[in-house]
Design a protein around this motif. Structure first.
Motif, PDB file in Angstrom:
ATOM      1  N   GLN A 189       0.817  -1.211   0.000  1.00 47.26           N
ATOM      2  CA  GLN A 189       0.000   0.000   0.000  1.00 47.26           C
ATOM      3  C   GLN A 189       0.853   1.265   0.000  1.00 47.26           C
ATOM      4  OE1 GLN A 189      -3.075  -0.656   3.102  1.00 47.26           O
ATOM      5  NE2 GLN A 189      -4.376  -1.117   1.350  1.00 47.26           N
ATOM      6  N   ARG A 190       2.022   1.213   0.610  1.00 43.68           N
ATOM      7  CA  ARG A 190       2.924   2.369   0.547  1.00 43.68           C
ATOM      8  C   ARG A 190       3.324   2.623  -0.907  1.00 43.68           C
ATOM      9  NH1 ARG A 190       6.650   4.987   3.822  1.00 43.68           N
ATOM     10  NH2 ARG A 190       5.030   4.711   5.398  1.00 43.68           N
ATOM     11  N   TRP A 191       3.593   1.548  -1.651  1.00 43.19           N
ATOM     12  CA  TRP A 191       3.970   1.716  -3.056  1.00 43.19           C
ATOM     13  C   TRP A 191       2.833   2.375  -3.836  1.00 43.19           C
ATOM     14  CZ3 TRP A 191       2.314   0.585  -7.925  1.00 43.19           C
ATOM     15  CH2 TRP A 191       3.237   0.743  -8.973  1.00 43.19           C
ATOM     16  N   ILE A 287      -4.753   0.241  -6.080  1.00 42.74           N
ATOM     17  CA  ILE A 287      -4.643   1.697  -5.972  1.00 42.74           C
ATOM     18  C   ILE A 287      -5.816   2.256  -5.179  1.00 42.74           C
ATOM     19  CG2 ILE A 287      -4.747   3.831  -7.291  1.00 42.74           C
ATOM     20  CD1 ILE A 287      -3.191   2.474  -9.487  1.00 42.74           C
ATOM     21  N   ALA A 288      -7.026   1.752  -5.471  1.00 45.25           N
ATOM     22  CA  ALA A 288      -8.223   2.244  -4.789  1.00 45.25           C
ATOM     23  C   ALA A 288      -8.150   1.986  -3.289  1.00 45.25           C
ATOM     24  CB  ALA A 288      -9.468   1.597  -5.383  1.00 45.25           C
ATOM     25  N   CYS A 289      -7.769   0.771  -2.907  1.00 44.44           N
ATOM     26  CA  CYS A 289      -7.703   0.432  -1.476  1.00 44.44           C
ATOM     27  C   CYS A 289      -6.630   1.239  -0.761  1.00 44.44           C
ATOM     28  CB  CYS A 289      -7.435  -1.070  -1.304  1.00 44.44           C
ATOM     29  SG  CYS A 289      -8.837  -2.112  -1.735  1.00 44.44           S
ATOM     30  N   ARG A 293      -6.914   3.675   2.375  1.00 40.68           N
ATOM     31  CA  ARG A 293      -6.228   3.071   3.527  1.00 40.68           C
ATOM     32  C   ARG A 293      -6.975   1.839   4.037  1.00 40.68           C
ATOM     33  NH1 ARG A 293      -4.093   8.463   6.836  1.00 40.68           N
ATOM     34  NH2 ARG A 293      -2.964   9.380   5.062  1.00 40.68           N
ATOM     35  N   GLN A 294      -7.383   1.003   3.098  1.00 35.61           N
ATOM     36  CA  GLN A 294      -8.112  -0.217   3.433  1.00 35.61           C
ATOM     37  C   GLN A 294      -7.212  -1.426   3.226  1.00 35.61           C
ATOM     38  OE1 GLN A 294     -11.321  -0.513   4.598  1.00 35.61           O
ATOM     39  NE2 GLN A 294     -11.387   1.723   4.693  1.00 35.61           N
ATOM     40  N   GLY A 307     -18.346  -4.899  -1.508  1.00 38.42           N
ATOM     41  CA  GLY A 307     -19.122  -5.336  -2.661  1.00 38.42           C
ATOM     42  C   GLY A 307     -18.749  -4.554  -3.913  1.00 38.42           C
ATOM     43  N   ARG A 308     -18.552  -3.240  -3.772  1.00 36.51           N
ATOM     44  CA  ARG A 308     -18.193  -2.436  -4.930  1.00 36.51           C
ATOM     45  C   ARG A 308     -16.755  -2.698  -5.382  1.00 36.51           C
ATOM     46  NH1 ARG A 308     -18.090   2.358  -3.523  1.00 36.51           N
ATOM     47  NH2 ARG A 308     -19.093   2.450  -1.471  1.00 36.51           N
ATOM     48  N   MET A 309     -15.877  -3.044  -4.444  1.00 33.10           N
ATOM     49  CA  MET A 309     -14.516  -3.410  -4.820  1.00 33.10           C
ATOM     50  C   MET A 309     -14.504  -4.752  -5.559  1.00 33.10           C
ATOM     51  SD  MET A 309     -12.190  -1.153  -4.117  1.00 33.10           S
ATOM     52  CE  MET A 309     -11.936   0.305  -3.087  1.00 33.10           C
ATOM     53  N   VAL A 310     -15.364  -5.674  -5.131  1.00 33.42           N
ATOM     54  CA  VAL A 310     -15.464  -6.950  -5.849  1.00 33.42           C
ATOM     55  C   VAL A 310     -15.961  -6.705  -7.275  1.00 33.42           C
ATOM     56  CG1 VAL A 310     -16.643  -9.193  -5.945  1.00 33.42           C
ATOM     57  CG2 VAL A 310     -15.765  -8.340  -3.762  1.00 33.42           C
TER      58      VAL A 310
END
Length: 418
Positions: A189-191, A287-289, A293-294, A307-310
């Motif tokens: 996630q840092r990347w 990138i979205a997560c 910060r998920q 659900g929307r990420m799936v």
């Protein structure tokens, strides 16, 4: 680690009959690796306009620069030198040797008319996405082709282990090779966080002059939290106190650097009550997560966002798989004003497959509600309806409707079943 890329076969075919081939896609998706690994053994010379001296030379004398190029050349980050396109056009018109120029770009020049129009009719375009699950698992693929196979779907190749937490892990990990080379979600996630900031600050600054560029990372985070929803410019503008025309411009720029995708609505003349607004997606769930910060645990604790990420994961997997197919697949979505909807519609040679996405492990007949409405509107064009769910078994629900595990997206399918 190098992965097999779905578009490599198409690249080999394109250089045999097209004077110019453009490989475009987001930074760090593997364009340079693909071009150099595949083409340098074939005698191509590599030039990168990320090198300031090369950029300055090409900008100062475009005609001379192009005239002095070798017979077979890779020009990387071509969007940085828009002055070259007219000179390339002239050289191609003098000598239409196939495969002479292979261009690579991290901005979508098809959205920049002054660039793309210069090479219209002379250029084949290949989109390189981040890594698909098919590529990551080194599968031979064939999922989409299988969906368009014979009238009754052969479910023998469609079973899969239920992914469960592994699905959330795939979503958080995304598909960028450099991120996947890191160990552990915090490092990944840092990347991604650094990537978004650097791409926005560098590539958008080169495409447009923007006074408040700091607003664009905040806009992208809002888009990430709303991925797979209808594009609502007013909702995007409100938290930032930015005008709607400016938000539209910013979204177009994010699309141009491959951070967001627009999914158009499916339409049929007979269906007057269809929703005409497009849906907005992040091009990669990793990138979205990271922008939100998920991690895997926090994402699964938020059912609506999960659900929307799936849905985003599935839509992007379908796009990534389709990029390596011989025939172009049109991908859209369906929604009408009575609440019937289908997450994705795949169209090939006048046939249509509807795809609904569920993050749960169970499927009921009510999950096919939108697909059945779509079938009634599409008529003879409708081939079959699919509900992708986080289960293990491929099941027939009759009337050309099937439930298929999400894990089957990356299965290998024999050519006889496609």
């Amino acid at each position: 680690m190098q992965y097999p890329r779905l578009v490599q076969r198409l690249l080999g075919e394109a250089i045999r009959d097209s004077p110019v081939v453009l490989i475009h896609g987001p930074r760090q998706s593997g364009k340079t690796t693909l071009a150099r690994t595949f083409l340098e053994p074939l005698g191509y010379t590599y030039y990168s306009f990320d090198t300031e001296s090369m950029l300055n030379a090409a900008s100062a004398d475009p005609e001379g620069f192009v005239a002095d190029l070798p017979d077979k050349v890779i020009l990387d980050e071509i969007q940085r030198v828009p002055q070259l396109f007219r000179s390339l056009k002239y050289q191609i018109d003098q000598n239409r040797q196939p495969g002479r120029f292979v261009l690579s770009g991290s901005a979508n020049i098809l959205l920049l008319p002054q660039l793309s129009d210069s090479l219209a009719g002379r250029m084949e375009v290949l989109r390189l996405h981040p890594l698909s699950q098919t590529e990551l698992q080194r599968s031979t693929g064939g999922f989409i082709e299988h969906l368009f196979s014979s009238d009754r779907l052969d479910t023998r190749f469609l079973s899969s282990e239920r992914l469960g937490n592994a699905l959330a892990q795939r979503i958080v990990a995304g598909g960028f090779p450099a991120a996947l080379a890191r160990t552990g979600e915090p490092r990944i996630q840092r990347w991604y966080s650094d990537y978004v900031l650097s791409v926005i600050q560098r590539d958008i600054s080169e495409l447009a002059s923007i006074a408040s560029i700091d607003a664009i990372p905040r806009l992208f985070s809002i888009i990430a939290s709303n991925t797979s929803r209808l594009l609502n410019v007013a909702e995007l503008a409100s938290p930032l106190s930015i005008s709607r025309p400016t938000i539209k411009h910013y979204v177009s720029l994010l699309e141009a650097i491959f951070l967001v995708d627009i999914l158009p609505p499916w339409h049929k003349n007979l269906a007057q009550r269809l929703v005409k607004t497009p849906r907005l997606f992040c091009t990669d769930t990793g990138i979205a997560c990271a922008s939100l910060r998920q991690n895997t645990t926090s994402l699964r604790s938020m059912p609506e966002l999960y659900g929307r990420m799936v849905e985003t994961h599935v839509i992007q997997e379908l796009k990534r798989m389709s990029s390596g197919m011989d025939e172009a697949i049109d991908i859209s979505y369906f929604r009408d004003k009575d609440g019937f909807e289908v997450d994705a519609i795949l169209e090939l040679q006048g046939r249509l497959v509807g795809v609904e996405v569920k993050s749960s492990s169970t499927v009921t007949t009510s999950d096919f509600r939108g697909l059945r409405k779509l079938k009634s509107l599409a008529g003879s064009e409708f081939h079959r309806g699919i509900v992708l769910y986080d289960g293990a078994q491929a099941l027939s629900f009759g009337d050309s409707m099937y439930a298929i595990p999400i894990g089957a997206l990356s299965n290998s399918f024999p050519s006889s079943s496609r």
